[in-house]
Design a protein around this motif. Structure first.
Motif, PDB file in Angstrom:
ATOM      1  N   SER A 199      52.557  49.019  37.399  1.00  0.00           N
ATOM      2  CA  SER A 199      53.760  49.403  38.058  1.00  0.00           C
ATOM      3  C   SER A 199      54.954  48.251  37.835  1.00  0.00           C
ATOM      4  CB  SER A 199      53.608  50.008  39.273  1.00  0.00           C
ATOM      5  OG  SER A 199      53.158  51.292  39.085  1.00  0.00           O
ATOM      6  N   THR A 200      54.843  47.181  37.267  1.00  0.00           N
ATOM      7  CA  THR A 200      55.501  46.115  37.584  1.00  0.00           C
ATOM      8  C   THR A 200      56.869  45.900  36.375  1.00  0.00           C
ATOM      9  OG1 THR A 200      54.180  44.286  36.469  1.00  0.00           O
ATOM     10  CG2 THR A 200      54.009  44.545  39.011  1.00  0.00           C
ATOM     11  N   GLY A 201      56.618  46.838  35.257  1.00  0.00           N
ATOM     12  CA  GLY A 201      57.603  46.811  34.566  1.00  0.00           C
ATOM     13  C   GLY A 201      58.449  47.603  34.477  1.00  0.00           C
ATOM     14  N   VAL A 202      58.608  49.019  33.948  1.00  0.00           N
ATOM     15  CA  VAL A 202      59.727  50.005  33.944  1.00  0.00           C
ATOM     16  C   VAL A 202      59.636  50.714  35.254  1.00  0.00           C
ATOM     17  CG1 VAL A 202      59.959  50.109  31.611  1.00  0.00           C
ATOM     18  CG2 VAL A 202      58.437  51.676  32.503  1.00  0.00           C
ATOM     19  N   TYR A 203      58.457  50.496  36.016  1.00  0.00           N
ATOM     20  CA  TYR A 203      58.436  51.262  37.193  1.00  0.00           C
ATOM     21  C   TYR A 203      58.923  50.604  38.261  1.00  0.00           C
ATOM     22  CZ  TYR A 203      55.641  55.084  34.868  1.00  0.00           C
ATOM     23  OH  TYR A 203      55.414  55.946  34.102  1.00  0.00           O
ATOM     24  N   ARG A 204      59.108  49.158  38.168  1.00  0.00           N
ATOM     25  CA  ARG A 204      60.020  48.330  39.205  1.00  0.00           C
ATOM     26  C   ARG A 204      59.454  47.896  40.284  1.00  0.00           C
ATOM     27  NH1 ARG A 204      62.911  52.711  38.319  1.00  0.00           N
ATOM     28  NH2 ARG A 204      63.147  53.099  40.379  1.00  0.00           N
ATOM     29  N   TRP A 205      57.845  47.934  40.575  1.00  0.00           N
ATOM     30  CA  TRP A 205      57.167  47.392  41.526  1.00  0.00           C
ATOM     31  C   TRP A 205      57.406  45.970  41.609  1.00  0.00           C
ATOM     32  CZ3 TRP A 205      54.693  51.433  44.207  1.00  0.00           C
ATOM     33  CH2 TRP A 205      54.159  51.037  45.324  1.00  0.00           C
ATOM     34  N   PRO A 206      57.734  45.499  43.061  1.00  0.00           N
ATOM     35  CA  PRO A 206      58.362  43.953  42.976  1.00  0.00           C
ATOM     36  C   PRO A 206      56.860  43.198  42.802  1.00  0.00           C
ATOM     37  CG  PRO A 206      59.189  45.041  44.833  1.00  0.00           C
ATOM     38  CD  PRO A 206      58.132  46.220  44.136  1.00  0.00           C
ATOM     39  N   VAL A 207      56.433  42.402  41.714  1.00  0.00           N
ATOM     40  CA  VAL A 207      55.454  41.466  41.135  1.00  0.00           C
ATOM     41  C   VAL A 207      54.604  41.099  42.424  1.00  0.00           C
ATOM     42  CG1 VAL A 207      56.478  39.529  40.330  1.00  0.00           C
ATOM     43  CG2 VAL A 207      54.240  40.415  39.226  1.00  0.00           C
ATOM     44  N   GLU A 208      55.319  40.378  43.277  1.00  0.00           N
ATOM     45  CA  GLU A 208      54.609  39.669  44.224  1.00  0.00           C
ATOM     46  C   GLU A 208      53.804  40.790  45.268  1.00  0.00           C
ATOM     47  OE1 GLU A 208      57.685  39.190  43.662  1.00  0.00           O
ATOM     48  OE2 GLU A 208      57.764  37.108  43.027  1.00  0.00           O
ATOM     49  N   ASP A 209      54.551  41.912  45.510  1.00  0.00           N
ATOM     50  CA  ASP A 209      53.850  43.064  46.263  1.00  0.00           C
ATOM     51  C   ASP A 209      52.700  43.471  45.395  1.00  0.00           C
ATOM     52  OD1 ASP A 209      53.719  44.445  48.683  1.00  0.00           O
ATOM     53  OD2 ASP A 209      54.309  46.337  47.282  1.00  0.00           O
ATOM     54  N   ALA A 210      52.981  43.812  44.174  1.00  0.00           N
ATOM     55  CA  ALA A 210      51.956  44.508  43.351  1.00  0.00           C
ATOM     56  C   ALA A 210      50.589  43.523  43.373  1.00  0.00           C
ATOM     57  CB  ALA A 210      52.603  44.781  41.839  1.00  0.00           C
ATOM     58  N   ALA A 211      51.068  42.207  43.205  1.00  0.00           N
ATOM     59  CA  ALA A 211      49.819  41.299  43.040  1.00  0.00           C
ATOM     60  C   ALA A 211      48.993  41.338  44.352  1.00  0.00           C
ATOM     61  CB  ALA A 211      50.450  39.885  42.412  1.00  0.00           C
ATOM     62  N   ARG A 212      49.509  41.279  45.322  1.00  0.00           N
ATOM     63  CA  ARG A 212      48.820  41.577  46.655  1.00  0.00           C
ATOM     64  C   ARG A 212      48.102  42.575  46.816  1.00  0.00           C
ATOM     65  NH1 ARG A 212      53.653  39.075  48.709  1.00  0.00           N
ATOM     66  NH2 ARG A 212      54.540  41.116  49.111  1.00  0.00           N
ATOM     67  N   THR A 213      48.858  43.836  46.224  1.00  0.00           N
ATOM     68  CA  THR A 213      48.010  45.038  46.205  1.00  0.00           C
ATOM     69  C   THR A 213      46.692  45.064  45.454  1.00  0.00           C
ATOM     70  OG1 THR A 213      49.949  46.186  47.049  1.00  0.00           O
ATOM     71  CG2 THR A 213      48.274  47.579  46.093  1.00  0.00           C
ATOM     72  N   ALA A 214      46.959  44.579  44.309  1.00  0.00           N
ATOM     73  CA  ALA A 214      46.068  44.632  43.092  1.00  0.00           C
ATOM     74  C   ALA A 214      44.772  43.687  43.682  1.00  0.00           C
ATOM     75  CB  ALA A 214      46.536  44.204  41.972  1.00  0.00           C
ATOM     76  N   VAL A 215      45.180  42.739  44.145  1.00  0.00           N
ATOM     77  CA  VAL A 215      43.985  41.584  44.422  1.00  0.00           C
ATOM     78  C   VAL A 215      43.155  42.074  45.813  1.00  0.00           C
ATOM     79  CG1 VAL A 215      43.427  39.425  45.225  1.00  0.00           C
ATOM     80  CG2 VAL A 215      44.940  39.811  43.212  1.00  0.00           C
ATOM     81  N   ALA A 216      43.854  42.708  46.879  1.00  0.00           N
ATOM     82  CA  ALA A 216      43.347  43.150  47.927  1.00  0.00           C
ATOM     83  C   ALA A 216      42.279  44.430  47.837  1.00  0.00           C
ATOM     84  CB  ALA A 216      44.173  43.460  48.869  1.00  0.00           C
ATOM     85  N   THR A 217      42.789  45.191  46.753  1.00  0.00           N
ATOM     86  CA  THR A 217      42.323  46.427  46.266  1.00  0.00           C
ATOM     87  C   THR A 217      40.898  46.244  45.527  1.00  0.00           C
ATOM     88  OG1 THR A 217      44.334  47.662  46.499  1.00  0.00           O
ATOM     89  CG2 THR A 217      42.469  48.711  45.197  1.00  0.00           C
ATOM     90  N   VAL A 218      41.027  45.290  44.664  1.00  0.00           N
ATOM     91  CA  VAL A 218      39.968  45.077  43.929  1.00  0.00           C
ATOM     92  C   VAL A 218      38.949  44.135  44.525  1.00  0.00           C
ATOM     93  CG1 VAL A 218      39.138  43.558  41.886  1.00  0.00           C
ATOM     94  CG2 VAL A 218      41.090  45.098  41.509  1.00  0.00           C
ATOM     95  N   ARG A 219      39.335  43.170  45.453  1.00  0.00           N
ATOM     96  CA  ARG A 219      38.386  42.538  46.247  1.00  0.00           C
ATOM     97  C   ARG A 219      37.738  43.405  47.272  1.00  0.00           C
ATOM     98  NH1 ARG A 219      42.041  37.203  48.057  1.00  0.00           N
ATOM     99  NH2 ARG A 219      41.104  35.963  46.279  1.00  0.00           N
TER     100      ARG A 219
END
Length: 179
Positions: free
Chosen positions: A126-146
């Motif tokens: 979602s960080t490309g054309v879906y415009r999700w702020p990459v810092e927030d996307a990274a926090r969400t991705a890492v927390a969810t995977v952990r």
């Protein structure tokens, strides 16, 4: 004997070059290819991926794959066994869609585990054309995977975050360094 822990790794590079069991595709709901990661995976993977996506559309997803859900196909010519397609949410300033973004990771890992995949590579959904702020996307991705790894510590050997540029790499480095 203690279980081997899942390795969370970060690579700056091309997700279509990852030799893993499953590559996650930041797909659009049509499952028929598009731009960004989706287009790259379809181009490099070849027609086998598109053919399976068309079959999925005809059999199960006539209206398209819902946001936050995931489904697998062959990886075609990619150096992976499977592609797990997931539809990320479009970022909104007026509505919190974080749960949908987290669901992309959770659902993809559930599909991967069902396939027996031990290594999984994720793009920055979602960080490309879906415009999700990459810092927030990274926090969400890492927390969810952990959280998923903590719930099923023996399910995977490696979960890899594959990012394209320096800004995303820095955001994922920060998210991975945070406990």
């Amino acid at each position: 004997m203690s279980a081997k822990s899942t390795s969370l790794t970060l690579i700056q590079g091309d997700i279509t070059e990852q030799a893993v069991d499953a590559v996650v595709n930041a797909a659009n709901s049509s499952l028929l290819g598009g731009g960004g990661v989706d287009g790259a995976i379809h181009r490099r993977g070849g027609p086998e991926i598109l053919n399976e996506c068309r079959s999925l559309r005809a059999a199960q997803y006539g209206r398209g794959l819902p946001t936050g859900r995931a489904v697998a196909t062959t990886a075609g010519r990619l150096p992976a066994r499977w592609v797990i397609h997931t539809v990320g949410p479009v970022h909104s300033d007026s509505e919190d869609r974080t749960a949908l973004l987290a669901s992309c990771y959770t659902q993809s890992l559930q599909v991967a585990a069902g396939l027996g995949a031990r290594t999984v590579a994720f793009p920055a959904i979602s960080t490309g054309v879906y415009r999700w702020p990459v810092e927030d996307a990274a926090r969400t991705a890492v927390a969810t995977v952990r959280a998923a790894v903590a719930a099923s510590p023996d399910a995977f050997d490696e979960i890899r975050f594959v990012v394209f540029d320096d800004r995303a790499r820095e955001a994922y480095e920060a998210a991975l360094a945070a406990s």
